[in-house]
Design an enzyme around this catalytic site. Structure first.
Site, PDB file in Angstrom:
ATOM      1  N   GLU A 174       0.825  -1.221   0.000  1.00 43.72           N
ATOM      2  CA  GLU A 174       0.000   0.000   0.000  1.00 43.72           C
ATOM      3  C   GLU A 174       0.857   1.268   0.000  1.00 43.72           C
ATOM      4  OE1 GLU A 174      -2.784   0.305   3.268  1.00 43.72           O
ATOM      5  OE2 GLU A 174      -3.529   2.236   2.619  1.00 43.72           O
ATOM      6  N   LYS A 216      -2.340  -2.002  -3.269  1.00 47.94           N
ATOM      7  CA  LYS A 216      -3.413  -1.139  -2.735  1.00 47.94           C
ATOM      8  C   LYS A 216      -3.004   0.315  -2.948  1.00 47.94           C
ATOM      9  CE  LYS A 216      -5.934  -0.067   1.544  1.00 47.94           C
ATOM     10  NZ  LYS A 216      -6.634  -0.622   2.688  1.00 47.94           N
TER      11      LYS A 216
HETATM   12  C1  5MM Z   1      -5.375   4.716   3.895  1.00 44.83           C
HETATM   13  O1  5MM Z   1      -5.981   3.992   4.909  1.00 44.83           O
HETATM   14  C2  5MM Z   1      -6.286   2.644   4.617  1.00 44.83           C
HETATM   15  C3  5MM Z   1      -7.535   2.534   3.805  1.00 44.83           C
HETATM   16  O2  5MM Z   1      -8.584   3.204   4.491  1.00 44.83           O
HETATM   17  P1  5MM Z   1      -9.425   4.342   3.725  1.00 44.83           P
HETATM   18  O3  5MM Z   1     -10.166   3.604   2.621  1.00 44.83           O
HETATM   19  O4  5MM Z   1     -10.315   4.869   4.799  1.00 44.83           O
HETATM   20  O5  5MM Z   1      -8.465   5.360   3.181  1.00 44.83           O
HETATM   21  C4  5MM Z   1      -6.469   1.899   5.942  1.00 44.83           C
HETATM   22  O6  5MM Z   1      -6.345   0.504   5.740  1.00 44.83           O
HETATM   23  C5  5MM Z   1      -5.445   2.353   6.958  1.00 44.83           C
HETATM   24  O7  5MM Z   1      -4.180   1.956   6.531  1.00 44.83           O
HETATM   25  C6  5MM Z   1      -5.850   1.742   8.292  1.00 44.83           C
HETATM   26  O8  5MM Z   1      -7.059   2.313   8.700  1.00 44.83           O
HETATM   27  C7  5MM Z   1      -4.773   1.916   9.364  1.00 44.83           C
HETATM   28  O9  5MM Z   1      -4.568   3.281   9.550  1.00 44.83           O
HETATM   29  P2  5MM Z   1      -3.676   3.778  10.782  1.00 44.83           P
HETATM   30  O10 5MM Z   1      -3.710   5.281  10.622  1.00 44.83           O
HETATM   31  O11 5MM Z   1      -4.377   3.340  11.991  1.00 44.83           O
HETATM   32  O12 5MM Z   1      -2.332   3.195  10.596  1.00 44.83           O
END
Ligand code: 5MM
Length: 333
Positions: A174, A216
């Site tokens: 990602e 991703k």
């Molecule tokens: C970019 O965030 C990831 C995808 O979520 P969105 O579709 O809301 O953008 C998400 O998987 C993110 O990596 C996780 O929520 C973990 O985030 P944190 O900030 O807790 O590392």
């Protein structure tokens, strides 16, 4: 199950991924926004609500969990990964340890968590994980991201991906390019090409098997503060153009993050890409967090468990239609 079989379940057959891997800090922000108290038990109850949604397996092939959630159980004592496996959904685990300041590069970050990762992965695999996730985040300005931030993030992603495959699980790679800022879609396109090219160069250096990863990425999109917001057609065209240029055909699935898009916007953009392009080499699907959970979280905050599950199932279904290019706004009714 081999890597290719896992990736096919996560991203094939019109299914996508539910990102429910918010760390306690991020989950706390989401809970604050709707007035839920930030306790371990409330996090367990919320995740239980999502994961026990009847019919979720019709649209969702994988769920990303955070460490705390991975080891939590349902009210009747079933570990969450086991619950998912019984539904035919692949349980995944976020293994990065978050963003840290990049030394000598103000306002830029890199991702921590490589130390001890081999041992942590072995423990997650023993407890049912079929895939993992690692997020890099790059900020766009006129000058950023720097070459070093892109290179460091890509190198860390590739090292992580190689360790996952060694452990027998699929790495979600990602490299998020953040939506924050007033940049144009053209600037987003330029940065995305640079980032994805570097990521695939580093994956090659680490001898990662591309047929056993899921990418991703962000969509190529206008910055959230840009006065001229690109249309759905422009986002879809530019995103698919960049992916065709940068992502080898061996990659089985590309599952977008929503990155701050609204629920409907994230669905519309994904649908447009699939509706206009029938012969793409990879499954083009979703790995949304906020764009799958926003409505469900509000219902949960109002103690409406059934309403929360209905809202999640609805968004999952809309995005499943979008994976097949079959979504229409009439389906929202
Ligand atoms: C970019 O965030 C990831 C995808 O979520 P969105 O579709 O809301 O953008 C998400 O998987 C993110 O990596 C996780 O929520 C973990 O985030 P944190 O900030 O807790 O590392």
């Amino acid at each position: 199950m081999n890597l290719q079989e896992i990736a096919a379940i996560m991203t094939g057959n019109g299914k996508g991924i539910l990102a429910a891997d918010e760390s306690n800090g991020t989950c706390g922000k989401r809970f604050d926004s709707v007035g839920i108290e930030k306790t371990e038990e409330n996090r367990r109850l919320y995740r239980q609500t999502l994961l026990t949604t009847p019919g979720l397996e019709n649209y969702i092939g994988g769920v990303i969990l955070y460490d705390e959630t991975f080891f939590q159980k349902t009210d009747d004592g079933k570990p969450f990964p086991e619950l998912l496996l019984e539904k035919g959904i692949m349980p995944g685990i976020k293994v990065d340890m978050g963003l840290k300041d990049l030394v000598n590069f103000p306002n830029e970050k890199h991702t921590s968590g490589l130390d001890g990762l081999r041992e942590r992965l072995a423990n997650y695999v023993k407890n049912g994980a079929k895939f993992a996730k690692w997020r890099a985040a790059l900020t766009i300005t006129d000058e950023l991201p720097s070459h070093n931030a892109i290179h460091t993030s890509a190198h860390e992603l590739a090292h992580y991906a190689a360790l996952c495959q060694e452990a027998g699980i699929v790495p979600i790679v990602e490299p998020e390019v953040l939506i924050n800022g007033d940049h144009t879609i053209e600037r987003s396109e330029e940065v995305m090409i640079d980032v994805l090219t570097t990521v695939f160069k580093e994956l090659k250096e680490f001898k990662v098997d591309l047929s056993g990863i899921v990418l991703k990425p962000s969509m190529v999109i206008s910055g959230s503060e840009c006065p001229n917001q690109a249309s759905v057609a422009e986002v879809a065209d530019k995103t698919v153009k960049v992916l065709k240029e940068c992502v080898p055909a061996d990659v089985p699935g590309i599952a977008f993050l929503s990155g701050g898009q609204t629920e409907v916007q994230a669905t519309e953009n994904l649908n447009e890409m699939n509706a206009k392009n029938s012969n793409l080499p990879w499954n083009l699907t979703f790995s949304y967090g906020r764009a799958l959970q926003a409505s469900a979280l509000k219902k949960f905050a109002g103690n409406d468990i059934e309403g929360a599950q209905k809202a999640l199932l609805h968004r999952a279904k809309m995005n499943s239609l979008a994976c097949q290019g079959k979504y229409s706004s009439a389906d929202e009714a």
